[in-house]
Design a protein around this motif. Structure first.
Motif, mmCIF file in Angstrom:
data_model
loop_
_atom_site.group_PDB
_atom_site.id
_atom_site.type_symbol
_atom_site.label_atom_id
_atom_site.label_comp_id
_atom_site.label_asym_id
_atom_site.label_seq_id
_atom_site.Cartn_x
_atom_site.Cartn_y
_atom_site.Cartn_z
ATOM 1 N N LEU A 1 0.919 -1.247 -0.055
ATOM 2 C CA LEU A 1 0.162 0.044 -0.070
ATOM 3 C C LEU A 1 0.709 1.268 0.063
ATOM 4 C CD1 LEU A 1 -2.682 -1.031 2.519
ATOM 5 C CD2 LEU A 1 -3.243 -0.472 0.340
ATOM 6 N N GLY A 2 2.015 1.116 0.526
ATOM 7 C CA GLY A 2 2.943 2.431 0.643
ATOM 8 C C GLY A 2 3.452 2.619 -0.703
ATOM 9 N N GLN A 3 3.711 1.644 -1.487
ATOM 10 C CA GLN A 3 4.157 1.852 -2.922
ATOM 11 C C GLN A 3 2.920 2.368 -3.779
ATOM 12 O OE1 GLN A 3 7.169 1.231 -4.207
ATOM 13 N NE2 GLN A 3 8.122 0.302 -2.688
ATOM 14 N N LEU A 4 1.887 2.103 -3.419
ATOM 15 C CA LEU A 4 0.778 2.665 -4.342
ATOM 16 C C LEU A 4 0.522 4.242 -3.713
ATOM 17 C CD1 LEU A 4 -2.073 -0.144 -4.202
ATOM 18 C CD2 LEU A 4 -0.183 0.288 -5.807
ATOM 19 N N ASP A 5 0.744 4.631 -2.437
ATOM 20 C CA ASP A 5 0.476 5.628 -2.144
ATOM 21 C C ASP A 5 1.521 6.613 -2.864
ATOM 22 O OD1 ASP A 5 -1.636 5.023 -0.595
ATOM 23 O OD2 ASP A 5 -0.486 4.883 1.341
ATOM 24 N N ALA A 6 2.747 6.187 -2.878
ATOM 25 C CA ALA A 6 3.847 6.846 -3.492
ATOM 26 C C ALA A 6 3.604 6.813 -5.093
ATOM 27 C CB ALA A 6 5.187 6.038 -3.103
ATOM 28 N N LEU A 7 2.986 6.014 -5.401
ATOM 29 C CA LEU A 7 2.826 6.237 -6.966
ATOM 30 C C LEU A 7 1.730 7.385 -7.305
ATOM 31 C CD1 LEU A 7 3.430 5.090 -9.634
ATOM 32 C CD2 LEU A 7 1.949 3.325 -9.584
ATOM 33 N N ASP A 8 0.643 7.413 -6.352
ATOM 34 C CA ASP A 8 -0.335 8.657 -6.211
ATOM 35 C C ASP A 8 0.418 9.638 -6.306
ATOM 36 O OD1 ASP A 8 -2.718 6.851 -6.447
ATOM 37 O OD2 ASP A 8 -2.912 6.886 -4.341
ATOM 38 N N ALA A 9 1.530 9.888 -5.421
ATOM 39 C CA ALA A 9 2.036 11.178 -5.125
ATOM 40 C C ALA A 9 2.719 11.455 -6.336
ATOM 41 C CB ALA A 9 3.179 11.198 -3.824
ATOM 42 N N LEU A 10 3.631 10.675 -7.035
ATOM 43 C CA LEU A 10 4.219 11.026 -8.298
ATOM 44 C C LEU A 10 3.126 11.316 -9.357
ATOM 45 C CD1 LEU A 10 6.614 10.640 -10.247
ATOM 46 C CD2 LEU A 10 5.964 8.242 -10.346
ATOM 47 N N PHE A 11 2.235 10.679 -9.245
ATOM 48 C CA PHE A 11 1.193 11.177 -10.615
ATOM 49 C C PHE A 11 0.650 12.433 -10.187
ATOM 50 C CE2 PHE A 11 -3.273 11.090 -11.916
ATOM 51 C CZ PHE A 11 -3.312 11.133 -13.189
ATOM 52 N N ARG A 12 0.337 12.826 -9.018
ATOM 53 C CA ARG A 12 -0.203 14.190 -8.715
ATOM 54 C C ARG A 12 0.939 15.142 -9.044
ATOM 55 N NH1 ARG A 12 -2.562 11.460 -4.054
ATOM 56 N NH2 ARG A 12 -0.551 12.385 -2.878
ATOM 57 N N HIS A 13 2.156 14.874 -8.667
ATOM 58 C CA HIS A 13 3.332 15.826 -9.001
ATOM 59 C C HIS A 13 3.315 15.937 -10.302
ATOM 60 C CE1 HIS A 13 7.206 17.203 -9.315
ATOM 61 N NE2 HIS A 13 7.815 16.231 -10.137
ATOM 62 N N GLY B 1 1.826 -1.516 -10.604
ATOM 63 C CA GLY B 1 0.986 -1.067 -11.639
ATOM 64 C C GLY B 1 -0.352 -1.279 -11.726
ATOM 65 N N THR B 2 -0.597 -2.782 -11.817
ATOM 66 C CA THR B 2 -1.982 -2.958 -12.233
ATOM 67 C C THR B 2 -2.982 -2.594 -11.211
ATOM 68 O OG1 THR B 2 -1.494 -5.418 -11.393
ATOM 69 C CG2 THR B 2 -1.447 -5.093 -13.877
ATOM 70 N N ALA B 3 -2.369 -2.900 -10.004
ATOM 71 C CA ALA B 3 -3.117 -2.450 -8.757
ATOM 72 C C ALA B 3 -3.428 -0.924 -8.772
ATOM 73 C CB ALA B 3 -2.337 -2.825 -7.233
ATOM 74 N N TRP B 4 -2.462 -0.022 -9.177
ATOM 75 C CA TRP B 4 -2.598 1.319 -9.169
ATOM 76 C C TRP B 4 -3.737 1.681 -10.183
ATOM 77 C CZ3 TRP B 4 -1.181 5.276 -12.757
ATOM 78 C CH2 TRP B 4 -1.392 6.555 -12.401
ATOM 79 N N ALA B 5 -3.618 1.243 -11.337
ATOM 80 C CA ALA B 5 -4.542 1.264 -12.399
ATOM 81 C C ALA B 5 -6.138 1.107 -12.134
ATOM 82 C CB ALA B 5 -4.042 0.629 -13.548
ATOM 83 N N ARG B 6 -6.047 -0.164 -11.315
ATOM 84 C CA ARG B 6 -7.638 -0.380 -10.785
ATOM 85 C C ARG B 6 -8.074 0.648 -9.798
ATOM 86 N NH1 ARG B 6 -5.197 -6.230 -11.194
ATOM 87 N NH2 ARG B 6 -6.489 -6.983 -12.977
ATOM 88 N N ARG B 7 -6.986 1.148 -9.216
ATOM 89 C CA ARG B 7 -7.500 2.384 -7.924
ATOM 90 C C ARG B 7 -7.619 3.470 -8.562
ATOM 91 N NH1 ARG B 7 -2.928 3.014 -3.206
ATOM 92 N NH2 ARG B 7 -3.902 4.654 -2.213
ATOM 93 N N THR B 8 -7.265 3.739 -9.746
ATOM 94 C CA THR B 8 -7.366 5.168 -10.373
ATOM 95 C C THR B 8 -7.959 4.679 -11.898
ATOM 96 O OG1 THR B 8 -4.945 5.155 -11.366
ATOM 97 C CG2 THR B 8 -5.468 6.183 -9.357
ATOM 98 N N PRO B 9 -9.296 4.366 -11.719
ATOM 99 C CA PRO B 9 -9.860 4.041 -13.275
ATOM 100 C C PRO B 9 -9.777 5.313 -14.085
ATOM 101 C CG PRO B 9 -11.507 4.127 -11.486
ATOM 102 C CD PRO B 9 -10.046 4.253 -10.688
#
Length: 286
Positions: A73-85, A109-117
């Motif tokens: 989950l920490g990796q997904l949160d970091a990917l969220d932060a990268l995307f927002r930046h 990547g696939t978990a993040w893509a499902r998290r951000t449809p």
């Protein structure tokens, strides 16, 4: 090619090229150096972003959390932060992204893509997973040792044996000395080898809570996306068993099998792989 850093997390990433955004997600124990050939091939037509995932490469990691699912989950949160930046500060669009994923970058990547449809429009899969292990698959014994035994994980972290093993058995065409040194550079010091402990996050079985992040309860938002699979058939970890599961789940996928390539398919068949991915992205341009 330019290095930048996410202000919130300190995460390092490469930003090169112009056009539709393509996000490259590496695995463990690797870093963005893995993508250098593809960045050179695709940068003339696409905006290529290649981060070092937290705790890997040149990105400092936060303290390890107690449970593997929380690390994930920490990796997904970091990917969220990268995307927002990238959207807010670097002017990238909020939709129309392509994910290129290898090794542990696939589940992330696939978990993040499902998290951000709606953000991701295309997928490129290179020797990785994005689903539960098939019933017939077995994680290699040396990874099970690290995953299941704290003492073995501690010993692996005390040395750089895992990264050294990866750059030798992960290719079928031996890397040059300079290339091996580049892969190993971020893991030269013990304090920088926390990535070894991420192996302990490899799911065991269907009861593992990490799987719920990969397996949607309802319709899969990724099911109809254009998908390219490039697979090194001599990978000792991500074996053809996993490739068969990709083709079963995504029967529309464009699949390129490389019989003489290993885990680091980006090294063994860099030129051919880059051409195939370029053709796929241009054909499926949104």
């Amino acid at each position: 090619m330019h290095w930048h850093r996410v202000p919130v997390t300190g995460q390092h990433y490469v930003d090169t090229g112009a056009g539709v955004p393509v996000l490259f997600l590496h695995g463990n124990p690797s870093w963005s150096y893995l993508w250098r050939h593809l960045l050179a091939e695709l940068g003339s037509d696409f905006r290529c972003l290649a981060p070092d995932l937290p705790g890997l490469g040149l990105s400092p990691g936060r303290p390890l959390r107690s449970r593997p699912v929380d690390q994930f989950l920490g990796q997904l949160d970091a990917l969220d932060a990268l995307f927002r930046h990238l959207v807010a500060d670097r002017g990238l669009p909020g939709r129309g992204w392509t994910l290129v994923m290898h090794d542990w970058g696939g589940p992330i990547g696939t978990a993040w893509a499902r998290r951000t449809p709606g953000v991701v429009d295309r997928l490129v899969v290179l020797n990785t997973i994005g689903f539960r292990w098939p019933a017939e698959y077995r994680v290699p014994v040396y990874l099970r040792w690290i995953r299941d035994h704290k003492c073995v994980a501690a010993l692996a972290r005390a040395t750089d044996a895992l990264p050294r093993l990866a750059v030798r058995v992960g290719v079928t065409v031996p890397l040059g000395r300079a290339e091996r040194r580049a892969y190993l550079l971020p893991y030269a010091r013990r304090r920088d080898r926390r990535a070894v402990e991420f192996v302990r996050g490899i799911p065991h079985d269907d009861r593992d809570p990490t799987w719920r992040l990969l397996e949607p309860e309802g319709p899969d938002v990724l099911a109809g996306l254009p998908l390219f699979v490039g697979w090194g058939m001599r990978d000792p970890v991500f074996t053809p068993t996993l490739l068969r599961e990709w083709t079963r789940r995504f029967p529309h996928a464009e699949v390129r099998r490389f019989p003489h390539a290993g885990h680091y398919v980006t090294e063994d068949v860099a030129d051919r792989l880059g051409c195939h991915i370029r053709d796929f992205l241009q054909r499926e341009r949104v």
